[in-house]
Design a protein around this motif. Structure first.
Motif, PDB file in Angstrom:
ATOM      1  N   ASP A  54     -12.495  -4.443  -1.953  1.00 61.76           N
ATOM      2  CA  ASP A  54     -12.917  -5.180  -3.042  1.00 61.76           C
ATOM      3  C   ASP A  54     -13.302  -4.638  -4.436  1.00 61.76           C
ATOM      4  O   ASP A  54     -12.755  -5.225  -5.507  1.00 61.76           O
ATOM      5  CB  ASP A  54     -14.469  -5.813  -2.691  1.00 61.76           C
ATOM      6  N   ALA A  55     -13.503  -3.459  -4.510  1.00 61.29           N
ATOM      7  CA  ALA A  55     -13.794  -2.639  -5.669  1.00 61.29           C
ATOM      8  C   ALA A  55     -12.333  -2.192  -6.118  1.00 61.29           C
ATOM      9  O   ALA A  55     -12.177  -2.437  -7.645  1.00 61.29           O
ATOM     10  CB  ALA A  55     -14.242  -1.390  -5.437  1.00 61.29           C
ATOM     11  N   HIS A  56     -11.331  -2.071  -5.401  1.00 64.65           N
ATOM     12  CA  HIS A  56      -9.993  -1.541  -5.772  1.00 64.65           C
ATOM     13  C   HIS A  56      -9.361  -3.021  -6.343  1.00 64.65           C
ATOM     14  O   HIS A  56      -8.632  -2.902  -7.440  1.00 64.65           O
ATOM     15  CB  HIS A  56      -9.260  -1.233  -4.703  1.00 64.65           C
ATOM     16  N   CYS A  57      -9.812  -4.073  -5.755  1.00 68.15           N
ATOM     17  CA  CYS A  57      -9.218  -5.493  -6.253  1.00 68.15           C
ATOM     18  C   CYS A  57      -9.834  -5.872  -7.699  1.00 68.15           C
ATOM     19  O   CYS A  57      -8.962  -6.244  -8.414  1.00 68.15           O
ATOM     20  CB  CYS A  57      -9.907  -6.616  -5.247  1.00 68.15           C
ATOM     21  N   ILE A  58     -10.962  -5.606  -7.875  1.00 70.29           N
ATOM     22  CA  ILE A  58     -11.534  -5.858  -8.966  1.00 70.29           C
ATOM     23  C   ILE A  58     -10.984  -4.855 -10.381  1.00 70.29           C
ATOM     24  O   ILE A  58     -10.797  -5.228 -11.274  1.00 70.29           O
ATOM     25  CB  ILE A  58     -13.151  -5.856  -8.886  1.00 70.29           C
ATOM     26  N   LEU A  59     -11.163  -3.527 -10.003  1.00 78.68           N
ATOM     27  CA  LEU A  59     -10.706  -2.748 -11.139  1.00 78.68           C
ATOM     28  C   LEU A  59      -9.191  -2.690 -11.225  1.00 78.68           C
ATOM     29  O   LEU A  59      -8.875  -2.547 -12.451  1.00 78.68           O
ATOM     30  CB  LEU A  59     -11.113  -1.062 -10.525  1.00 78.68           C
ATOM     31  N   ILE A  60      -8.310  -3.039 -10.300  1.00 74.30           N
ATOM     32  CA  ILE A  60      -6.835  -3.238 -10.676  1.00 74.30           C
ATOM     33  C   ILE A  60      -6.412  -4.489 -10.714  1.00 74.30           C
ATOM     34  O   ILE A  60      -5.186  -4.420 -11.209  1.00 74.30           O
ATOM     35  CB  ILE A  60      -6.295  -2.342  -9.405  1.00 74.30           C
ATOM     36  N   ALA A  61      -7.312  -5.504 -10.801  1.00 78.04           N
ATOM     37  CA  ALA A  61      -6.667  -6.751 -11.113  1.00 78.04           C
ATOM     38  C   ALA A  61      -6.032  -6.952 -12.418  1.00 78.04           C
ATOM     39  O   ALA A  61      -6.433  -6.480 -13.478  1.00 78.04           O
ATOM     40  CB  ALA A  61      -7.943  -8.000 -11.177  1.00 78.04           C
ATOM     41  N   GLY A  62      -4.761  -7.732 -12.087  1.00 75.59           N
ATOM     42  CA  GLY A  62      -3.749  -7.754 -13.336  1.00 75.59           C
ATOM     43  C   GLY A  62      -3.064  -6.303 -14.007  1.00 75.59           C
ATOM     44  O   GLY A  62      -2.101  -6.794 -14.789  1.00 75.59           O
ATOM     45  N   LEU A  63      -3.587  -5.266 -13.254  1.00 81.61           N
ATOM     46  CA  LEU A  63      -2.682  -4.080 -13.394  1.00 81.61           C
ATOM     47  C   LEU A  63      -1.386  -3.874 -12.479  1.00 81.61           C
ATOM     48  O   LEU A  63      -0.452  -3.186 -12.923  1.00 81.61           O
ATOM     49  CB  LEU A  63      -3.569  -2.941 -13.695  1.00 81.61           C
ATOM     50  N   ILE A  64      -1.592  -4.253 -11.186  1.00 81.12           N
ATOM     51  CA  ILE A  64      -0.426  -4.159 -10.288  1.00 81.12           C
ATOM     52  C   ILE A  64      -0.529  -5.216  -9.514  1.00 81.12           C
ATOM     53  O   ILE A  64      -1.644  -6.115  -9.360  1.00 81.12           O
ATOM     54  CB  ILE A  64      -1.005  -2.835  -9.282  1.00 81.12           C
ATOM     55  N   ASP A  65       0.418  -5.863  -8.816  1.00 81.15           N
ATOM     56  CA  ASP A  65       0.702  -6.959  -7.996  1.00 81.15           C
ATOM     57  C   ASP A  65      -0.498  -7.014  -6.794  1.00 81.15           C
ATOM     58  O   ASP A  65      -0.697  -8.024  -6.230  1.00 81.15           O
ATOM     59  CB  ASP A  65       2.081  -7.021  -7.535  1.00 81.15           C
ATOM     60  N   GLU A  66      -0.422  -5.947  -6.180  1.00 81.48           N
ATOM     61  CA  GLU A  66      -1.270  -5.746  -4.848  1.00 81.48           C
ATOM     62  C   GLU A  66      -2.611  -4.977  -4.921  1.00 81.48           C
ATOM     63  O   GLU A  66      -2.827  -4.173  -4.134  1.00 81.48           O
ATOM     64  CB  GLU A  66      -0.493  -5.121  -3.708  1.00 81.48           C
ATOM     65  N   ALA A  67      -3.632  -5.661  -5.884  1.00 88.02           N
ATOM     66  CA  ALA A  67      -4.886  -5.176  -5.844  1.00 88.02           C
ATOM     67  C   ALA A  67      -5.704  -5.456  -4.820  1.00 88.02           C
ATOM     68  O   ALA A  67      -5.714  -6.783  -4.357  1.00 88.02           O
ATOM     69  CB  ALA A  67      -5.568  -5.693  -7.157  1.00 88.02           C
ATOM     70  N   GLY A  68      -6.434  -4.758  -4.227  1.00 94.12           N
ATOM     71  CA  GLY A  68      -7.388  -5.113  -3.269  1.00 94.12           C
ATOM     72  C   GLY A  68      -6.866  -4.719  -1.729  1.00 94.12           C
ATOM     73  O   GLY A  68      -7.341  -5.342  -0.719  1.00 94.12           O
ATOM     74  N   VAL A  69      -5.609  -4.286  -1.534  1.00 91.80           N
ATOM     75  CA  VAL A  69      -5.032  -4.193  -0.273  1.00 91.80           C
ATOM     76  C   VAL A  69      -4.162  -2.773  -0.390  1.00 91.80           C
ATOM     77  O   VAL A  69      -4.266  -2.104  -1.135  1.00 91.80           O
ATOM     78  CB  VAL A  69      -3.973  -5.230   0.068  1.00 91.80           C
ATOM     79  N   TYR A  70      -4.207  -2.241   0.956  1.00 85.74           N
ATOM     80  CA  TYR A  70      -3.630  -0.803   0.949  1.00 85.74           C
ATOM     81  C   TYR A  70      -2.201  -1.150   0.762  1.00 85.74           C
ATOM     82  O   TYR A  70      -1.467  -2.083   0.850  1.00 85.74           O
ATOM     83  CB  TYR A  70      -3.757  -0.617   2.694  1.00 85.74           C
ATOM     84  N   ARG A  71      -1.669  -0.010   0.073  1.00 86.54           N
ATOM     85  CA  ARG A  71      -0.137  -0.029  -0.459  1.00 86.54           C
ATOM     86  C   ARG A  71       0.781  -0.101   0.880  1.00 86.54           C
ATOM     87  O   ARG A  71       0.632   0.277   1.778  1.00 86.54           O
ATOM     88  CB  ARG A  71      -0.085   1.212  -1.385  1.00 86.54           C
ATOM     89  N   ARG A  72       1.954  -0.547   0.392  1.00 83.70           N
ATOM     90  CA  ARG A  72       2.985  -0.838   1.450  1.00 83.70           C
ATOM     91  C   ARG A  72       4.092   0.196   1.356  1.00 83.70           C
ATOM     92  O   ARG A  72       5.266   0.121   2.095  1.00 83.70           O
ATOM     93  CB  ARG A  72       3.506  -2.316   1.404  1.00 83.70           C
ATOM     94  N   GLY A  73       3.977   0.915   0.252  1.00 81.78           N
ATOM     95  CA  GLY A  73       5.229   2.033  -0.034  1.00 81.78           C
ATOM     96  C   GLY A  73       4.894   3.268  -0.450  1.00 81.78           C
ATOM     97  O   GLY A  73       3.619   3.599  -0.404  1.00 81.78           O
ATOM     98  N   GLY A  74       5.755   4.022  -0.457  1.00 87.81           N
ATOM     99  CA  GLY A  74       5.553   5.757  -0.925  1.00 87.81           C
ATOM    100  C   GLY A  74       4.908   5.684  -2.309  1.00 87.81           C
ATOM    101  O   GLY A  74       5.448   4.897  -3.097  1.00 87.81           O
ATOM    102  N   VAL A  75       4.225   6.919  -2.587  1.00 89.66           N
ATOM    103  CA  VAL A  75       3.805   7.174  -3.802  1.00 89.66           C
ATOM    104  C   VAL A  75       3.897   8.400  -4.126  1.00 89.66           C
ATOM    105  O   VAL A  75       3.430   9.442  -3.197  1.00 89.66           O
ATOM    106  CB  VAL A  75       2.363   6.625  -4.051  1.00 89.66           C
ATOM    107  N   GLY A  76       4.339   8.784  -5.211  1.00 94.22           N
ATOM    108  CA  GLY A  76       4.457  10.380  -5.771  1.00 94.22           C
ATOM    109  C   GLY A  76       4.077  10.666  -7.111  1.00 94.22           C
ATOM    110  O   GLY A  76       4.229   9.747  -7.995  1.00 94.22           O
ATOM    111  N   VAL A  77       3.776  11.889  -7.431  1.00 90.82           N
ATOM    112  CA  VAL A  77       3.495  12.098  -8.929  1.00 90.82           C
ATOM    113  C   VAL A  77       4.686  13.020  -9.289  1.00 90.82           C
ATOM    114  O   VAL A  77       4.985  14.116  -8.629  1.00 90.82           O
ATOM    115  CB  VAL A  77       2.200  12.792  -8.856  1.00 90.82           C
ATOM    116  N   MET A  78       5.219  12.856 -10.383  1.00 88.97           N
ATOM    117  CA  MET A  78       6.380  13.355 -10.973  1.00 88.97           C
ATOM    118  C   MET A  78       5.958  14.005 -12.268  1.00 88.97           C
ATOM    119  O   MET A  78       4.857  13.651 -12.912  1.00 88.97           O
ATOM    120  CB  MET A  78       7.245  12.436 -11.339  1.00 88.97           C
TER     121      MET A  78
END
Length: 102
Positions: A54-78
């Motif tokens: 719920d916190a993730h959903c509120i904080l990330i709302a409108g910034l990414i498409d999948e706010a409030g759910v676990y990610r479905r893909g890979g993530v890396g830092v470049m």
């Protein structure tokens, strides 16, 4: 301490922090989301997965498409063309989170 701002007061605060109106819209949205999250903070229980999402959903709302759910893909830092951090595979995130919350 509880920060509680009504919508009009929150908007005045955002405007005060950006008197020239030149802040990027994404940054304004991040501030609005943070204010909304601060309002909910006292009701969240740190050991509850649902509250974390719920916190993730509120904080990330409108910034990414999948706010409030676990990610479905890979993530890396470049850094330039180099991968400096590769996050665990998405399928492992719910289990790792449950382990962290225990």
């Amino acid at each position: 301490m509880r920060l509680r701002l009504k919508p009009k007061a929150a908007e005045r605060w955002v405007q005060a922090m950006n008197p020239l109106g030149d802040a990027p819209p994404r940054e304004i949205l991040e501030v609005r989301n943070a204010l909304a999250a601060y309002d909910r903070f006292p009701s969240w229980r740190p050991e509850m997965e649902a509250d974390l999402l719920d916190a993730h959903c509120i904080l990330i709302a409108g910034l990414i498409d999948e706010a409030g759910v676990y990610r479905r893909g890979g993530v890396g830092v470049m850094a330039d063309d180099e991968v400096i951090h590769l996050a665990p595979p998405a399928a492992r995130v719910p289990g790792l989170t449950a382990e962290l919350l225990r």
